[in-house]
Design a protein around this motif. Structure first.
Motif, short mmCIF file in Angstrom:
data_model
loop_
_atom_site.label_atom_id
_atom_site.label_comp_id
_atom_site.label_asym_id
_atom_site.label_seq_id
_atom_site.Cartn_x
_atom_site.Cartn_y
_atom_site.Cartn_z
N GLU A 165 0.83 -1.21 0.00
CA GLU A 165 0.00 0.00 0.00
C GLU A 165 0.87 1.26 0.00
OE1 GLU A 165 -3.40 0.52 -0.14
OE2 GLU A 165 -3.60 -1.61 -0.58
N ILE A 166 1.93 1.24 0.78
CA ILE A 166 2.84 2.39 0.83
C ILE A 166 3.43 2.65 -0.56
CG2 ILE A 166 5.07 3.18 1.72
CD1 ILE A 166 4.35 1.74 4.36
N LYS A 167 3.88 1.58 -1.21
CA LYS A 167 4.44 1.72 -2.56
C LYS A 167 3.40 2.24 -3.54
CE LYS A 167 7.92 -1.93 -2.13
NZ LYS A 167 8.32 -3.29 -2.57
N LEU A 168 2.16 1.77 -3.41
CA LEU A 168 1.08 2.21 -4.29
C LEU A 168 0.78 3.70 -4.07
CD1 LEU A 168 -1.01 1.37 -6.41
CD2 LEU A 168 -2.57 0.85 -4.52
N PHE A 169 0.69 4.12 -2.80
CA PHE A 169 0.45 5.55 -2.51
C PHE A 169 1.56 6.40 -3.12
CE2 PHE A 169 -2.15 4.29 1.36
CZ PHE A 169 -3.35 4.76 0.85
N ARG A 170 2.80 5.95 -2.95
CA ARG A 170 3.93 6.72 -3.48
C ARG A 170 3.87 6.80 -5.01
NH1 ARG A 170 8.80 5.06 -5.17
NH2 ARG A 170 10.23 6.76 -5.51
N ARG A 171 3.58 5.68 -5.65
CA ARG A 171 3.48 5.66 -7.11
C ARG A 171 2.36 6.59 -7.59
NH1 ARG A 171 1.96 0.33 -8.48
NH2 ARG A 171 3.66 -0.20 -7.10
N ASP A 172 1.20 6.54 -6.92
CA ASP A 172 0.09 7.42 -7.28
C ASP A 172 0.46 8.89 -7.06
OD1 ASP A 172 -1.40 5.19 -7.90
OD2 ASP A 172 -2.62 5.25 -6.06
N GLY A 173 1.16 9.15 -5.96
CA GLY A 173 1.62 10.52 -5.68
C GLY A 173 2.56 11.02 -6.75
N ASN A 174 3.47 10.16 -7.19
CA ASN A 174 4.41 10.55 -8.25
C ASN A 174 3.68 10.89 -9.53
OD1 ASN A 174 6.52 10.09 -6.49
ND2 ASN A 174 7.09 8.13 -7.37
N SER A 175 2.68 10.10 -9.86
CA SER A 175 1.90 10.34 -11.07
C SER A 175 1.15 11.67 -10.98
CB SER A 175 0.92 9.18 -11.28
OG SER A 175 0.12 9.42 -12.40
N LEU A 176 0.54 11.92 -9.84
CA LEU A 176 -0.18 13.18 -9.64
C LEU A 176 0.77 14.38 -9.67
CD1 LEU A 176 -2.64 11.99 -6.88
CD2 LEU A 176 -3.30 12.85 -9.13
N PHE A 177 1.95 14.21 -9.07
CA PHE A 177 2.94 15.28 -9.06
C PHE A 177 3.35 15.62 -10.49
CE2 PHE A 177 7.11 17.19 -8.74
CZ PHE A 177 6.99 18.04 -7.66
N GLU A 178 3.59 14.61 -11.31
CA GLU A 178 3.98 14.84 -12.70
C GLU A 178 2.89 15.57 -13.47
OE1 GLU A 178 5.02 11.07 -14.42
OE2 GLU A 178 6.75 10.82 -13.10
N ASP A 179 1.62 15.35 -13.09
CA ASP A 179 0.50 16.02 -13.74
C ASP A 179 0.27 17.43 -13.18
OD1 ASP A 179 0.13 13.80 -15.30
OD2 ASP A 179 -1.49 12.98 -14.06
N GLY A 180 1.03 17.80 -12.16
CA GLY A 180 0.90 19.14 -11.58
C GLY A 180 -0.19 19.24 -10.52
N CYS A 181 -0.71 18.11 -10.06
CA CYS A 181 -1.74 18.08 -9.01
C CYS A 181 -1.04 17.92 -7.66
CB CYS A 181 -2.72 16.94 -9.26
SG CYS A 181 -3.54 17.02 -10.85
N PHE A 182 -0.45 19.00 -7.18
CA PHE A 182 0.43 18.93 -6.03
C PHE A 182 -0.32 18.62 -4.73
CE2 PHE A 182 2.47 21.97 -9.02
CZ PHE A 182 3.41 21.07 -9.49
N ALA A 183 -1.51 19.19 -4.53
CA ALA A 183 -2.26 18.93 -3.30
C ALA A 183 -2.70 17.47 -3.23
CB ALA A 183 -3.47 19.86 -3.21
N GLN A 184 -3.14 16.93 -4.35
CA GLN A 184 -3.56 15.53 -4.37
C GLN A 184 -2.36 14.60 -4.18
OE1 GLN A 184 -4.47 17.80 -6.62
NE2 GLN A 184 -6.66 17.72 -6.93
N ALA A 185 -1.24 14.95 -4.80
CA ALA A 185 -0.01 14.16 -4.64
C ALA A 185 0.43 14.17 -3.18
CB ALA A 185 1.09 14.70 -5.54
N LEU A 186 0.33 15.34 -2.56
CA LEU A 186 0.70 15.46 -1.16
C LEU A 186 -0.15 14.54 -0.29
CD1 LEU A 186 2.31 16.87 1.07
CD2 LEU A 186 0.56 18.65 1.08
N THR A 187 -1.43 14.44 -0.59
CA THR A 187 -2.32 13.55 0.16
C THR A 187 -1.85 12.10 0.06
OG1 THR A 187 -4.17 15.04 -0.26
CG2 THR A 187 -4.71 12.82 0.43
N LYS A 188 -1.41 11.70 -1.12
CA LYS A 188 -0.90 10.33 -1.32
C LYS A 188 0.38 10.10 -0.52
CE LYS A 188 -4.07 9.00 -4.20
NZ LYS A 188 -5.01 7.93 -3.89
N TYR A 189 1.29 11.06 -0.57
CA TYR A 189 2.55 10.92 0.18
C TYR A 189 2.28 10.89 1.69
CZ TYR A 189 4.77 12.08 -4.27
OH TYR A 189 5.17 12.10 -5.59
N GLU A 190 1.34 11.70 2.15
CA GLU A 190 0.97 11.72 3.56
C GLU A 190 0.37 10.37 3.97
OE1 GLU A 190 1.25 13.92 6.03
OE2 GLU A 190 2.08 15.60 4.92
#
Length: 163
Positions: A77-102
């Motif tokens: 799950e941790i790896k999945l959250f991180r991967r999703d966060g990376n994808s969102l970060f690349e798309d410029g969705c920083f708040a959503q990416a932050l939620t995944k990293y948190e």
């Protein structure tokens, strides 16, 4: 006569023209900068208020579910959250990416490893999540929070260049 005119350079007095500033123009520029700073401060305050709403659900059943998961599932799950966060970060969705990293960092808190290999791998993922969360905060111009996450990363690895 022509030699004396040749010695005179009429353009030298205009070289500093661009350096001259009218007081009214300067005051208008200063007012514009003050207004922009106030607007940015208000935006940052709104962002931090909105982010605070994202992190606190007070749902203990979700916490219990995470605590009861097998370690391998939590790590996945941790790896999945991180991967999703990376994808969102690349798309410029920083708040959503932050939620995944948190979320990944929250799951990390529930991981207790007996194996040093798993522990090393988890620390590396935690480091990446901390740095990525810090990058999100920096992109959202929330510098204090970004520095907090970098400090946590430096507590783990003192010479980390990214932190």
């Amino acid at each position: 006569k022509s030699s004396s005119n040749a010695d005179r350079d009429w353009t030298h007095s205009y070289q500093n023209w661009n350096l001259w500033a009218d007081e009214k123009d300067t005051e208008a520029l200063q007012k514009k900068l003050r207004d922009k700073k106030i607007k940015m401060d208000q935006m940052q305050k709104r962002k931090s208020t909105n982010l605070a709403k994202c992190f606190c659900s007070h749902d203990r059943s979700a916490e219990r579910k995470v605590a009861e998961m097998p370690l391998k599932q939590r790590i996945d799950e941790i790896k999945l959250f991180r991967r999703d966060g990376n994808s969102l970060f690349e798309d410029g969705c920083f708040a959503q990416a932050l939620t995944k990293y948190e979320s990944a960092l929250t799951y990390y808190e529930y991981c207790v490893c007996n194996d040093s290999k798993d522990e090393t791998m988890l620390e590396e993922i935690r480091m990446r999540c901390l740095l990525n969360a810090a990058a999100c905060y920096l992109k959202m111009q929330m510098f204090v929070k970004g520095v907090e996450y970098c400090t946590q990363a430096l507590d783990i690895e003192k010479k980390n260049a990214k932190a």
